[in-house]
Write a protein that holds these residues in place. Structure first.
Motif, PDB file in Angstrom:
ATOM      1  N   VAL A  93       0.368 -10.611  -5.606  1.00  0.00           N
ATOM      2  CA  VAL A  93      -0.984 -10.238  -5.208  1.00  0.00           C
ATOM      3  C   VAL A  93      -1.448  -9.115  -6.119  1.00  0.00           C
ATOM      4  CG1 VAL A  93      -2.415  -9.287  -3.360  1.00  0.00           C
ATOM      5  CG2 VAL A  93      -0.618 -10.943  -2.826  1.00  0.00           C
ATOM      6  N   GLY A  95      -4.270  -6.232  -7.653  1.00  0.00           N
ATOM      7  CA  GLY A  95      -5.257  -5.304  -7.159  1.00  0.00           C
ATOM      8  C   GLY A  95      -6.621  -5.973  -7.112  1.00  0.00           C
ATOM      9  N   ASN A 101      -8.457 -12.379  -5.967  1.00  0.00           N
ATOM     10  CA  ASN A 101      -7.134 -12.994  -6.092  1.00  0.00           C
ATOM     11  C   ASN A 101      -7.212 -14.507  -6.032  1.00  0.00           C
ATOM     12  OD1 ASN A 101      -4.362 -11.232  -5.850  1.00  0.00           O
ATOM     13  ND2 ASN A 101      -6.155 -10.070  -5.209  1.00  0.00           N
ATOM     14  N   PRO A 141      -9.462  -5.595   0.393  1.00  0.00           N
ATOM     15  CA  PRO A 141      -8.316  -5.576  -0.528  1.00  0.00           C
ATOM     16  C   PRO A 141      -7.258  -6.602  -0.129  1.00  0.00           C
ATOM     17  CG  PRO A 141      -8.913  -3.347   0.143  1.00  0.00           C
ATOM     18  CD  PRO A 141      -9.679  -4.277   1.024  1.00  0.00           C
ATOM     19  N   GLN A 143      -4.254  -6.433  -0.916  1.00  0.00           N
ATOM     20  CA  GLN A 143      -3.018  -5.718  -0.619  1.00  0.00           C
ATOM     21  C   GLN A 143      -2.858  -5.452   0.877  1.00  0.00           C
ATOM     22  OE1 GLN A 143      -0.694  -5.003  -2.779  1.00  0.00           O
ATOM     23  NE2 GLN A 143      -1.694  -5.366  -4.734  1.00  0.00           N
ATOM     24  N   ASN A 147       2.584 -10.322   4.727  1.00  0.00           N
ATOM     25  CA  ASN A 147       3.365 -11.112   3.774  1.00  0.00           C
ATOM     26  C   ASN A 147       3.083 -12.598   3.898  1.00  0.00           C
ATOM     27  OD1 ASN A 147       4.624  -8.933   2.540  1.00  0.00           O
ATOM     28  ND2 ASN A 147       6.409  -8.985   3.894  1.00  0.00           N
ATOM     29  N   ARG A 150      -0.236 -13.269   2.380  1.00  0.00           N
ATOM     30  CA  ARG A 150      -0.144 -13.189   0.914  1.00  0.00           C
ATOM     31  C   ARG A 150       0.426 -14.487   0.337  1.00  0.00           C
ATOM     32  NH1 ARG A 150       1.786  -7.184  -1.040  1.00  0.00           N
ATOM     33  NH2 ARG A 150       0.295  -5.965   0.187  1.00  0.00           N
TER      34      ARG A 150
END
Length: 229
Positions: A93, A95, A101, A141, A143, A147, A150
């Motif tokens: 992932v 920034g 992304n 974001p 981030q 998990n 992501r």
């Protein structure tokens, strides 16, 4: 059913020493195939060989065809990177926002209008089972995602390229049980619609998700039981 990928006598070598193979298998369109074998057999290495991402010093030989076309490796071919896409074990992932992304591969590998790219990202996020969780915060974001989210974002980023085949390298090994189940649901939903080659250390997961297996101990393609199909 036509084969999306055909691999014949693929070997990965360190100098003259064979590290993996030879392995021969086919990926029929819409199938989910499990790549199996003991730890250290080279399952992840086979995936990297298929997308020309072997570590420095390693080479391959054998024949690989994608949609009937022989692949000539070492040419820096961006078309290959968008046709056969590897989703690694650890979610990568960057920034920036969730949308940034999801768009990353499209921006680098595909020529399309902004509207078309946005439509493809939405469809990919839906296909990866993530749209309902992030549609109202695409500018947030990436981030901040869990998990499991992501990993599904990485899956969506790959799906947005509309690849001929997806290579999934241990997609749930770093996840807790709940996140694993969510990612498995997303992968299971691809069956019949996408061509998937899955590496997993978990035989039960292969049984749940795959139509067939390829063993690096006995590298021939094997159909799973009808109950698993």
């Amino acid at each position: 059913m036509d084969n999306v990928i055909t691999v014949r006598d693929l070997r990965v070598l360190d100098g003259r020493k064979t590290l993996v193979g030879p392995v021969t298998f086919e990926l029929p369109g819409g199938s989910t195939t499990g790549l199996c074998g003991p730890s250290g057999a080279g399952k992840s290495t086979v995936l990297r060989a298929l997308v020309d991402l072997l570590p420095h010093g390693l080479t391959r030989d054998g024949d690989v065809e994608v949609q009937g076309q022989a692949i000539r490796y070492g040419k820096g071919d961006s078309a290959l990177r968008s046709t056969v896409v590897l989703v690694p074990q650890t979610p990568v992932v960057f920034g920036g926002s969730i949308l940034d992304n999801a768009l990353f591969g499209l921006r680098h590998l595909v020529r399309a209008s902004r509207a078309e790219m946005r439509d493809r990202v939405e469809q990919a996020l839906r296909e990866a089972g993530l749209w309902n969780e992030v549609s109202g915060r695409l500018d947030s974001p990436a981030q901040a995602l869990s998990n499991g989210q992501r990993q599904r974002l990485c899956l969506a980023r790959a799906l947005a390229l509309e690849p001929a085949a997806l290579l999934l390298d241990e997609p749930t090994s770093a996840l807790d049980e709940r996140s694993r189940d969510t990612v498995e649901e997303s992968v299971a939903a691809l069956r019949g619609n996408r061509t998937v080659l899955l590496v997993s250390h978990d035989p039960a997961q292969v049984q749940r998700l795959c139509d067939r297996t390829v063993s690096l101990e006995h590298p021939e393609t094997l159909a799973l039981s009808a109950a698993a199909a």
